[in-house]
Design an enzyme around this catalytic site. Structure first.
Site, PDB file in Angstrom:
ATOM      1  N   TYR A 288     -12.207  -2.292  -4.474  1.00  0.00           N
ATOM      2  CA  TYR A 288     -12.798  -2.483  -3.145  1.00  0.00           C
ATOM      3  C   TYR A 288     -14.328  -2.434  -3.191  1.00  0.00           C
ATOM      4  O   TYR A 288     -14.965  -2.070  -2.191  1.00  0.00           O
ATOM      5  CB  TYR A 288     -12.254  -1.443  -2.170  1.00  0.00           C
ATOM      6  CG  TYR A 288     -10.892  -1.801  -1.600  1.00  0.00           C
ATOM      7  CD1 TYR A 288     -10.735  -2.923  -0.785  1.00  0.00           C
ATOM      8  CD2 TYR A 288      -9.766  -1.033  -1.860  1.00  0.00           C
ATOM      9  CE1 TYR A 288      -9.493  -3.269  -0.252  1.00  0.00           C
ATOM     10  CE2 TYR A 288      -8.517  -1.359  -1.324  1.00  0.00           C
ATOM     11  CZ  TYR A 288      -8.395  -2.476  -0.517  1.00  0.00           C
ATOM     12  OH  TYR A 288      -7.170  -2.811   0.021  1.00  0.00           O
TER      13      TYR A 288
ATOM     14  N   GLU B 110      -9.053 -10.745  -8.183  1.00  0.00           N
ATOM     15  CA  GLU B 110      -8.100  -9.655  -7.945  1.00  0.00           C
ATOM     16  C   GLU B 110      -6.868  -9.776  -8.835  1.00  0.00           C
ATOM     17  O   GLU B 110      -6.327  -8.760  -9.290  1.00  0.00           O
ATOM     18  CB  GLU B 110      -7.705  -9.634  -6.467  1.00  0.00           C
ATOM     19  CG  GLU B 110      -8.873  -9.201  -5.576  1.00  0.00           C
ATOM     20  CD  GLU B 110      -8.548  -9.209  -4.103  1.00  0.00           C
ATOM     21  OE1 GLU B 110      -9.422  -8.819  -3.316  1.00  0.00           O
ATOM     22  OE2 GLU B 110      -7.419  -9.600  -3.729  1.00  0.00           O
TER      23      GLU B 110
ATOM     24  N   HIS C 213      -2.142  -5.383   1.348  1.00  0.00           N
ATOM     25  CA  HIS C 213      -3.421  -6.043   1.082  1.00  0.00           C
ATOM     26  C   HIS C 213      -3.120  -7.468   0.663  1.00  0.00           C
ATOM     27  O   HIS C 213      -2.129  -7.715  -0.009  1.00  0.00           O
ATOM     28  CB  HIS C 213      -4.181  -5.348  -0.061  1.00  0.00           C
ATOM     29  CG  HIS C 213      -5.235  -6.235  -0.677  1.00  0.00           C
ATOM     30  ND1 HIS C 213      -6.480  -6.357  -0.136  1.00  0.00           N
ATOM     31  CD2 HIS C 213      -5.195  -7.084  -1.734  1.00  0.00           C
ATOM     32  CE1 HIS C 213      -7.178  -7.247  -0.854  1.00  0.00           C
ATOM     33  NE2 HIS C 213      -6.414  -7.690  -1.830  1.00  0.00           N
TER      34      HIS C 213
ATOM     35  N   LYS D 260       0.826  -1.205   0.000  1.00  0.00           N
ATOM     36  CA  LYS D 260       0.000   0.000   0.000  1.00  0.00           C
ATOM     37  C   LYS D 260       0.871   1.270   0.000  1.00  0.00           C
ATOM     38  O   LYS D 260       2.084   1.201   0.239  1.00  0.00           O
ATOM     39  CB  LYS D 260      -0.950  -0.055   1.201  1.00  0.00           C
ATOM     40  CG  LYS D 260      -1.999  -1.180   1.084  1.00  0.00           C
ATOM     41  CD  LYS D 260      -3.043  -1.103   2.203  1.00  0.00           C
ATOM     42  CE  LYS D 260      -4.120  -2.162   2.031  1.00  0.00           C
ATOM     43  NZ  LYS D 260      -5.187  -2.062   3.069  1.00  0.00           N
TER      44      LYS D 260
ATOM     45  N   ASN E  56      -2.271   0.370   6.649  1.00  0.00           N
ATOM     46  CA  ASN E  56      -1.898  -0.934   7.216  1.00  0.00           C
ATOM     47  C   ASN E  56      -1.012  -1.767   6.285  1.00  0.00           C
ATOM     48  O   ASN E  56      -1.060  -2.989   6.283  1.00  0.00           O
ATOM     49  CB  ASN E  56      -3.132  -1.697   7.713  1.00  0.00           C
ATOM     50  CG  ASN E  56      -4.110  -2.064   6.605  1.00  0.00           C
ATOM     51  OD1 ASN E  56      -3.871  -1.764   5.452  1.00  0.00           O
ATOM     52  ND2 ASN E  56      -5.191  -2.727   6.969  1.00  0.00           N
TER      53      ASN E  56
HETATM   54  P1  ATP Z   1      -7.158  -5.809   2.797  1.00  0.00           P
HETATM   55  O1  ATP Z   1      -8.442  -6.125   2.029  1.00  0.00           O
HETATM   56  O2  ATP Z   1      -6.663  -4.416   2.568  1.00  0.00           O
HETATM   57  O3  ATP Z   1      -6.124  -6.875   2.610  1.00  0.00           O
HETATM   58  P2  ATP Z   1      -8.276  -6.944   5.096  1.00  0.00           P
HETATM   59  O4  ATP Z   1      -8.751  -8.034   4.184  1.00  0.00           O
HETATM   60  O5  ATP Z   1      -7.456  -7.335   6.274  1.00  0.00           O
HETATM   61  O6  ATP Z   1      -7.471  -5.866   4.337  1.00  0.00           O
HETATM   62  P3  ATP Z   1     -10.900  -5.824   4.828  1.00  0.00           P
HETATM   63  O7  ATP Z   1     -11.972  -6.169   5.783  1.00  0.00           O
HETATM   64  O8  ATP Z   1     -10.929  -6.439   3.470  1.00  0.00           O
HETATM   65  O9  ATP Z   1      -9.520  -6.095   5.560  1.00  0.00           O
HETATM   66  O10 ATP Z   1     -10.870  -4.248   4.677  1.00  0.00           O
HETATM   67  C1  ATP Z   1     -10.170  -3.604   3.633  1.00  0.00           C
HETATM   68  C2  ATP Z   1      -9.451  -2.399   4.194  1.00  0.00           C
HETATM   69  O11 ATP Z   1     -10.414  -1.476   4.685  1.00  0.00           O
HETATM   70  C3  ATP Z   1      -8.547  -2.719   5.391  1.00  0.00           C
HETATM   71  O12 ATP Z   1      -7.245  -3.058   5.006  1.00  0.00           O
HETATM   72  C4  ATP Z   1      -8.581  -1.418   6.162  1.00  0.00           C
HETATM   73  O13 ATP Z   1      -7.615  -0.504   5.669  1.00  0.00           O
HETATM   74  C5  ATP Z   1      -9.959  -0.876   5.887  1.00  0.00           C
HETATM   75  N1  ATP Z   1     -10.868  -1.235   6.977  1.00  0.00           N
HETATM   76  C6  ATP Z   1     -11.453  -2.420   7.193  1.00  0.00           C
HETATM   77  N2  ATP Z   1     -12.218  -2.411   8.296  1.00  0.00           N
HETATM   78  C7  ATP Z   1     -12.126  -1.157   8.788  1.00  0.00           C
HETATM   79  C8  ATP Z   1     -12.673  -0.496   9.903  1.00  0.00           C
HETATM   80  N3  ATP Z   1     -13.489  -1.119  10.736  1.00  0.00           N
HETATM   81  N4  ATP Z   1     -12.351   0.808  10.088  1.00  0.00           N
HETATM   82  C9  ATP Z   1     -11.529   1.435   9.239  1.00  0.00           C
HETATM   83  N5  ATP Z   1     -10.959   0.858   8.166  1.00  0.00           N
HETATM   84  C10 ATP Z   1     -11.252  -0.412   7.937  1.00  0.00           C
HETATM   85 MG    MG Z   2      -9.813  -7.706   2.423  1.00  0.00          MG
END
Ligand code: ATP
Ligand code: MG
Length: 142
Positions: A49, A126, A115, A9, A112
């Site tokens: 997303y 993806e 991804h 990211k 974070n």
């Molecule tokens: P990614 O899809 O980025 O790999 P992930 O699968 O761990 O992360 P997801 O639930 O798919 O998490 O959410 C996608 C992204 O949205 C997360 O990486 C985070 O940056 C953001 N996100 C998810 N949940 C929250 C939340 N509750 N509050 C703020 N941001 C969130």
């Molecule tokens: Mg995810």
């Protein structure tokens, strides 16, 4: 052999930590079989997303993902999807286990670091979102 999509990211790229983060993935048993750097447009980030459309964090997520260049990669290995998720650590870095990428590099739930695809179907979707089949240099025999 399985493939998964990984994104370094904008926070990882800004920190000049591309190499360090890739080394966590490689040490964990994953191999990079495709990679490119790009700056996501708002439209492309929203499409990527799509499943999070309408959630309270959606706009922040899109804003963050378009805030600078990212590196998108296809990773290959045994059980690559779950393995990558383990090496990444929990979405919220405060909950990420020590030694994971997010524990060591992520600053917040938005910034974070990485991804990773979360299931076989999403990995397929993806990977195809970013790469043509002939851009993937699989190590597996064809
Ligand atoms: P990614 O899809 O980025 O790999 P992930 O699968 O761990 O992360 P997801 O639930 O798919 O998490 O959410 C996608 C992204 O949205 C997360 O990486 C985070 O940056 C953001 N996100 C998810 N949940 C929250 C939340 N509750 N509050 C703020 N941001 C969130
Ligand atoms: Mg995810």
């Amino acid at each position: 052999m399985q493939q998964t999509l990984s994104i370094l990211k904008p926070d990882t790229v800004k920190k000049n930590a591309i190499g360090k983060v890739i080394s966590y993935l490689e040490k964990g048993g994953l191999t990079v079989v495709a990679a490119k750097m790009l700056h996501l447009s708002k439209e492309k980030a929203e499409q990527f997303y799509d499943i999070h459309q309408g959630k309270p964090f959606f706009n922040d997520l899109v804003e963050f993902m378009t805030s600078g260049p990212v590196v998108v990669m296809v990773l290959e290995g045994e059980d690559a999807i779950m393995k990558n998720r383990e090496i990444m650590g929990a979405t919220n870095p405060k909950e990420a286990k020590p030694g994971t990428i997010r524990a060591d590099f992520a600053e917040s739930i938005d910034a974070n670091a990485v991804h990773g695809s979360d299931a076989e179907e999403t990995a397929k979707r993806e990977i195809a979102f970013f790469f043509k089949p002939d851009e993937i240099c699989s190590t597996a025999a064809k």
